[in-house]
Design a protein around this motif. Structure first.
Motif, PDB file in Angstrom:
ATOM      1  N   VAL A  82      20.427  46.903  30.295  1.00 30.54           N
ATOM      2  CA  VAL A  82      19.907  45.665  29.947  1.00 30.54           C
ATOM      3  C   VAL A  82      19.691  44.863  31.185  1.00 30.54           C
ATOM      4  O   VAL A  82      18.601  43.996  31.016  1.00 30.54           O
ATOM      5  CB  VAL A  82      21.230  44.933  28.928  1.00 30.54           C
TER       6      VAL A  82
ATOM      7  N   GLU B 251      30.055  45.268  35.667  1.00 29.46           N
ATOM      8  CA  GLU B 251      31.667  45.943  35.738  1.00 29.46           C
ATOM      9  C   GLU B 251      32.534  44.743  36.543  1.00 29.46           C
ATOM     10  O   GLU B 251      31.762  43.946  37.267  1.00 29.46           O
ATOM     11  CB  GLU B 251      31.548  47.279  36.515  1.00 29.46           C
TER      12      GLU B 251
ATOM     13  N   TRP C 250      28.438  39.777  31.473  1.00 31.64           N
ATOM     14  CA  TRP C 250      27.759  39.848  30.266  1.00 31.64           C
ATOM     15  C   TRP C 250      27.760  41.272  29.572  1.00 31.64           C
ATOM     16  O   TRP C 250      28.463  42.231  30.107  1.00 31.64           O
ATOM     17  CB  TRP C 250      26.421  39.300  30.271  1.00 31.64           C
TER      18      TRP C 250
ATOM     19  N   GLU D  75      24.602  43.446  24.493  1.00 24.88           N
ATOM     20  CA  GLU D  75      24.621  42.670  23.473  1.00 24.88           C
ATOM     21  C   GLU D  75      24.013  41.316  23.640  1.00 24.88           C
ATOM     22  O   GLU D  75      23.179  40.831  22.738  1.00 24.88           O
ATOM     23  CB  GLU D  75      25.894  42.375  22.644  1.00 24.88           C
TER      24      GLU D  75
ATOM     25  N   ASP E  75      36.633  42.605  25.380  1.00 21.19           N
ATOM     26  CA  ASP E  75      37.121  42.525  26.723  1.00 21.19           C
ATOM     27  C   ASP E  75      38.294  41.435  26.614  1.00 21.19           C
ATOM     28  O   ASP E  75      38.495  40.613  25.647  1.00 21.19           O
ATOM     29  CB  ASP E  75      36.159  41.945  27.545  1.00 21.19           C
TER      30      ASP E  75
ATOM     31  N   ARG F 220      38.731  46.419  28.721  1.00 14.64           N
ATOM     32  CA  ARG F 220      38.029  46.357  27.467  1.00 14.64           C
ATOM     33  C   ARG F 220      39.458  46.633  26.637  1.00 14.64           C
ATOM     34  O   ARG F 220      40.356  47.168  27.063  1.00 14.64           O
ATOM     35  CB  ARG F 220      37.293  47.740  27.198  1.00 14.64           C
TER      36      ARG F 220
ATOM     37  N   ASN G  56      33.689  52.027  32.019  1.00 16.63           N
ATOM     38  CA  ASN G  56      32.722  51.858  32.612  1.00 16.63           C
ATOM     39  C   ASN G  56      32.527  52.342  33.985  1.00 16.63           C
ATOM     40  O   ASN G  56      33.545  52.279  34.853  1.00 16.63           O
ATOM     41  CB  ASN G  56      32.845  50.174  32.966  1.00 16.63           C
TER      42      ASN G  56
HETATM   43  P1  AMP Z   1      26.934  46.546  29.450  1.00 17.17           P
HETATM   44  O1  AMP Z   1      26.966  46.192  27.756  1.00 17.17           O
HETATM   45  O2  AMP Z   1      26.912  48.074  29.659  1.00 17.17           O
HETATM   46  O3  AMP Z   1      26.582  45.669  30.383  1.00 17.17           O
HETATM   47  O4  AMP Z   1      28.735  46.570  29.660  1.00 17.17           O
HETATM   48  C1  AMP Z   1      29.275  45.472  29.309  1.00 17.17           C
HETATM   49  C2  AMP Z   1      30.825  45.592  29.488  1.00 17.17           C
HETATM   50  O5  AMP Z   1      30.936  45.734  31.012  1.00 17.17           O
HETATM   51  C3  AMP Z   1      31.530  44.313  29.152  1.00 17.17           C
HETATM   52  O6  AMP Z   1      32.019  44.178  27.945  1.00 17.17           O
HETATM   53  C4  AMP Z   1      32.894  44.332  30.408  1.00 17.17           C
HETATM   54  O7  AMP Z   1      33.465  45.349  29.811  1.00 17.17           O
HETATM   55  C5  AMP Z   1      31.980  45.195  31.447  1.00 17.17           C
HETATM   56  N1  AMP Z   1      31.434  43.966  32.581  1.00 17.17           N
HETATM   57  C6  AMP Z   1      30.218  43.438  32.741  1.00 17.17           C
HETATM   58  N2  AMP Z   1      30.130  42.540  33.558  1.00 17.17           N
HETATM   59  C7  AMP Z   1      31.258  42.410  34.241  1.00 17.17           C
HETATM   60  C8  AMP Z   1      32.082  41.537  35.027  1.00 17.17           C
HETATM   61  N3  AMP Z   1      31.389  40.602  35.744  1.00 17.17           N
HETATM   62  N4  AMP Z   1      33.264  41.508  35.263  1.00 17.17           N
HETATM   63  C9  AMP Z   1      34.095  42.461  34.606  1.00 17.17           C
HETATM   64  N5  AMP Z   1      33.487  43.196  33.793  1.00 17.17           N
HETATM   65  C10 AMP Z   1      32.430  43.417  33.522  1.00 17.17           C
END
Ligand code: AMP
Length: 632
Positions: free
Chosen positions: A288, A366, A389, A392, A480, A495, A501
Motif C-alpha cells: 500500500v 511495523e 497505518w 485498509e 491492533d 496485533r 508482520n
Molecule cells: P499493512 O496492512 O501490511 O500495512 O499492515 C498493517 C499493520 O502493520 C498494522 O495493523 C500494524 O499491526 C502494523 N503497523 C503498521 N505501521 C505500524 C507502526 N508505525 N507501528 C506499529 N505497527 C504498525
C-alpha cells in the motif's frame, strides 16, 4: 496557529466543511453535490456525484502546466539504469500503455492484475488503468504461484501485466514461470498476458495466443492520445489484497475521489511535500505504501517521485543517501526494518552525502523500536516520524503532522490520530479505555475519505470482518492493541489476531499453515510469529508428521524441514518462509480443539506460556519446550 487538537476536532465535528475544503486540492471534471453520504452505515461514500480521475490528477494537470519538470526518476542498481521522465514523458508513456491495454480489450471496470518488478512500466500500467477506468490489482513480486492464483481467482482479471524477471541482490527472479504456474492453478484464466521483456530471462515461456509482447505493441501506439475516462468519486480505482485471519486474502477496494483528496491532504499536513519537490519512498509497488507514496500521492501533489529497484546495501550502504543528494530529495519514506539494516553499517555512509534537502524521514509498516528511532534520528539530525497505518486505510492513521503543528517527536510512538480518524482505544466490552490502559485500537465510523470502501465482491465480509468488534457501538477494528498516554501520544502494541508482520510485510499465519499442510508428510501444523531483532517478527512452524518414519533420523528431520520450507517458498514466496520448522507429535490445544497460539508464541520467545487451564494434553507443552530447547 491551529493546534493538532483543533484541527482534528474540526475534521470530526464538521466533516463536510473540512473535507469540502480539502477537495479543492484536486481537479474535478464534474463537481460533487454532497461531501458525505453515510445513509448506509458502515459504507461511506465521499464526494457524491463528483467526477474525477486519478491519472488526470497525477499526470495530466501537471503535464499541462509544467511539462518539462521531472515527474519520475527510475533507478535500478540491479540493472544499472537511471531514467528521468518529465511529466510530458510520463503522460505519453501512460497513454501508450493505455492504448495497448485498450487494444487488448480492456475498458472501464475491467480488472488488470499487475505482477511486476519495480520498473517504470509497472507504474505506467497502474496509471494507464486509472486513466481508462480499469481496476488494477498489483500483486507483490515476492509472492509465489499459490498466493498469485488465489488473487487471480478473486479479482478475475481480463489482463495480466508481467515481466520476464525481477532482480534482487544481483539474482534474477523468474516472474513469468511463477505466473504461468499460478494461471495453471487458478480457475479463472485471464485472456491476455502483456509481457514487458527485460531480457533477464532469455528463455521464458511464451504461451501462443495468450502472451503478447509490450515493446511490439507499444511501437504501434507511439503517438497515442487516449482520453481520460471520468469516474464517479466512489467508483473503484484499485484492489489490493491483504492477509487476515483466514487463509483467503481480502481484496481491499479503494474509491477514486476520496483517495485522491486524502492523499493530497497528507502531502500538506503530514509529509510537507510541495509541488516541484522530490519524494523518495523505498517501498515496493506491491504494497500500500507503494500505491500511495511511490505513485499516487507524490504525483497528485505535483512532486517528482523516485522509483528504486535494489536493496539498501548495494553497491554499498550509502546508496539511498547518494540518491537523496543527487536528486535533492525533500521527503523520504521507508520502513523500520530498513533502518535496522542500515544501523548495522557505519553511519559514515550516511554522512558522506549532502542531505540538506531532506526535511523529514517517515517510517511505517511495523513497530519502530525506540533504539532504532533514536539512532536514525540522531544520525540524520532531522525529525524521523513514525506513522501507523494499514493497507485498509491507504494513508496514515497515527502520525505527527508537522504541516499542522510541530509537536515533540517521542521515541516509540507514532504520536496522534490523524485528522479524519475518530480513533479510540476500546475495552473488550465496547467502553473506552482510560489513559495508559491497553485496549483495541478502533475507529468510530464513518471512515475518512480514501479508506477501503468495501472488500472486493463481498460487502458482507467487509461488515463482518471490520465492524463486528461489538454489537454496539459499530466500530472499525484495526486488530491492533494500543495505548493512549496522558499527553495524547499513542503506542501500538501488536496485533489482536493471527496476523504477523515480517519486515513490514503482513502475513497471515493461516496462509502459511495452509501452504505447509500442502506437504504430503504433514498432518497438522501451527505457525506463530516470533520476535526477531532485524525483521520485527519471523514465522516459526510446529508440525506434526503423519508417520514417525519421516523423522526417524536427524538427517530425515533436516531434509523434511528443508522440504517444508521449500513448499512455503513455492506456494507463498520466500518472505513467508519459517525461520524453523520444529517437529512434535502433538500440538497444544484447548479441550475444544483451539490451538493455543499465544502459549506457543510465548514459549518460542522464551516467555511464560500464560494460562493453561484449558489445555487438552499437557504433554504437548513439554514436547514444544523440548523441540525449542534442543534446536534453537
Ligand atoms: P499493512 O496492512 O501490511 O500495512 O499492515 C498493517 C499493520 O502493520 C498494522 O495493523 C500494524 O499491526 C502494523 N503497523 C503498521 N505501521 C505500524 C507502526 N508505525 N507501528 C506499529 N505497527 C504498525
Amino acid at each position: 496557529m491551529t493546534t493538532i487538537q483543533e484541527f482534528h476536532k474540526k475534521s470530526i465535528e464538521q466533516p463536510d466543511a473540512f473535507w469540502g475544503e480539502e477537495a479543492k486540492s484536486i481537479d474535478w471534471h464534474k463537481p460533487f453535490t454532497q461531501v458525505l453520504d453515510y445513509s448506509r452505515p458502515p459504507f461511506a461514500k465521499w464526494f457524491v456525484g463528483g467526477e474525477t480521475n486519478l491519472c488526470y490528477n497525477a499526470v495530466d494537470r501537471h503535464a499541462a502546466k509544467r511539462p518539462n519538470d521531472r515527474a519520475l526518476v527510475f533507478i535500478s542498481t540491479e540493472t544499472d539504469q537511471e531514467i528521468v521522465y518529465s511529466f510530458a514523458d510520463l503522460k505519453q508513456e501512460v497513454m501508450r500503455m493505455a492504448a495497448v491495454m485498450q487494444s487488448l480489450g480492456v475498458g472501464k471496470g475491467d480488472r488488470v492484475l499487475v505482477y511486476m518488478p519495480m520498473i517504470a512500466e509497472a507504474m505506467f500500467a497502474m496509471l494507464a488503468c486509472a486513466r481508462i477506468g480499469a481496476i488494477h490489482s498489483v500483486v507483490f513480486g515476492g509472492f509465489a504461484s499459490g498466493s498469485l492464483a488465489t488473487r487471480i481467482d478473486d479479482a478475475t482479471p481480463k489482463l495480466v501485466v508481467s515481466s520476464d524477471a525481477g532482480m534482487r541482490a544481483g539474482k534474477a527472479v523468474p516472474y513469468k514461470d511463477l505466473l504461468d504456474e499460478a494461471i495453471s492453478l487458478a480457475e479463472h484464466k485471464p485472456s491476455k498476458v502483456l509481457m514487458v521483456d527485460r531480457g533477464l530471462d532469455k528463455g521464458f515461456n511464451k504461451v501462443e495466443g495468450r502472451d503478447v509482447d509490450y515493446a511490439t505493441l507499444r511501437a504501434q501506439f507511439m503517438d497515442a492520445d487516449v482520453p481520460v475516462t471520468w469516474l464517479e468519486s466512489s467508483e473503484p480505482s484499485y484492489i489490493l489484497y491483504t492477509s487476515g485471519t483466514t487463509g483467503k486474502p481480502k481484496g481491499v477496494q479503494r474509491d477514486t475521489g476520496g483517495y485522491a483528496v486524502a492523499l493530497a491532504s497528507t502531502l500538506k499536513y503530514i509529509f510537507c511535500g510541495n509541488e516541484g519537490e522530490t519524494y523518495f519512498a523505498t517501498s515496493d509497488i506491491g504494497w500500500v505504501v507503494g500505491h500511495s507514496y511511490i505513485i499516487y500521492g507524490p504525483l497528485i501533489g505535483g512532486m517528482c517521485t523516485i522509483m528504486y529497484e535494489g536493496t539498501p546495501l548495494r553497491p554499498d550502504p550509502g546508496i539511498w543517501w547518494q540518491i537523496v543528494e543527487k536528486y535533492k530529495v525533500n521527503v523520504m519514506f521507508s520502513a523500520p526494518t530498513a533502518a535496522r539494516v542500515l544501523k548495522k553499517h557505519d553511519p559514515a555512509y550516511m554522512h558522506k552525502y549532502d542531505l540538506s534537502s531532506l526535511k523529514h524521514l517517515f517510517l511505517a509498516g511495523e513497530p519502530l523500536d525506540q533504539p532504532t528511532h533514536e539512532w536514525i534520528m540522531g544520525e540524520l539530525g532531522l525529525p524521523v516520524i513514525d506513522n501507523y497505518w494499514q493497507t485498509e486505510t491507504g494513508w496514515p492513521i497515527l502520525s505527527a503532522m508537522p504541516g499542522v503543528e510541530k509537536t515533540e517527536i517521542r521515541f516509540g510512538t507514532p504520536s496522534f490520530p490523524v485528522y479524519g480518524y475518530n480513533l479510540r482505544i476500546f475495552r473488550e466490552d465496547g467502553t473506552i479505555c482510560d489513559p495508559d490502559e491497553k485496549g483495541i485500537v478502533g475507529i468510530v465510523p464513518p471512515l475518512p475519505p480514501g479508506c477501503l470502501s468495501t472488500v472486493w465482491g463481498d460487502d458482507a465480509r467487509f461488515v463482518s470482518t471490520y465492524f463486528s468488534l461489538f454489537r454496539e457501538p459499530q466500530v472499525y477494528s484495526s486488530f491492533d492493541w494500543g495505548i493512549k498516554d496522558k499527553d495524547g501520544y499513542h503506542y501500538i502494541l501488536g496485533r489482536t489476531d493471527d496476523v504477523i508482520n515480517v519486515a513490514g510485510h503482513r502475513l497471515g499465519t493461516r496462509e502459511i499453515e495452509e501452504a505447509i499442510q500442502g506437504h504430503s508428510a504433514i498432518a497438522e501444523v501451527a505457525v506463530v510469529g516470533v520476535a526477531d531483532q532485524l525483521k520485527g517478527q519471523m514465522p516459526m512452524a510446529f508440525a506434526v508428521v503423519k508417520n514417525a518414519d519421516h523423522i526417524a533420523t536427524p538427517e530425515l528431520v533436516a531434509a523434511l524441514e528443508k522440504a517444508v520450507m521449500k513448499k512455503v517458498d513455492e506456494s507463498l514466496g520466500a518472505i513467508a518462509r519459517p525461520s524453523r520448522v520444529h517437529f512434535v507429535t502433538v500440538l497444544p490445544k484447548t479441550r475444544s480443539g483451539k490451538l493455543l497460539r499465544r502459549s506457543i508464541q510465548a514459549l518460542a520467545e522464551g516467555r511464560d506460556p500464560g494460562d493453561l487451564t484449558t489445555i487438552e494434553d499437557p504433554k504437548a507443552l513439554e514436547q514444544l519446550q523440548l523441540a525449542l530447547g534442543s534446536k534453537t
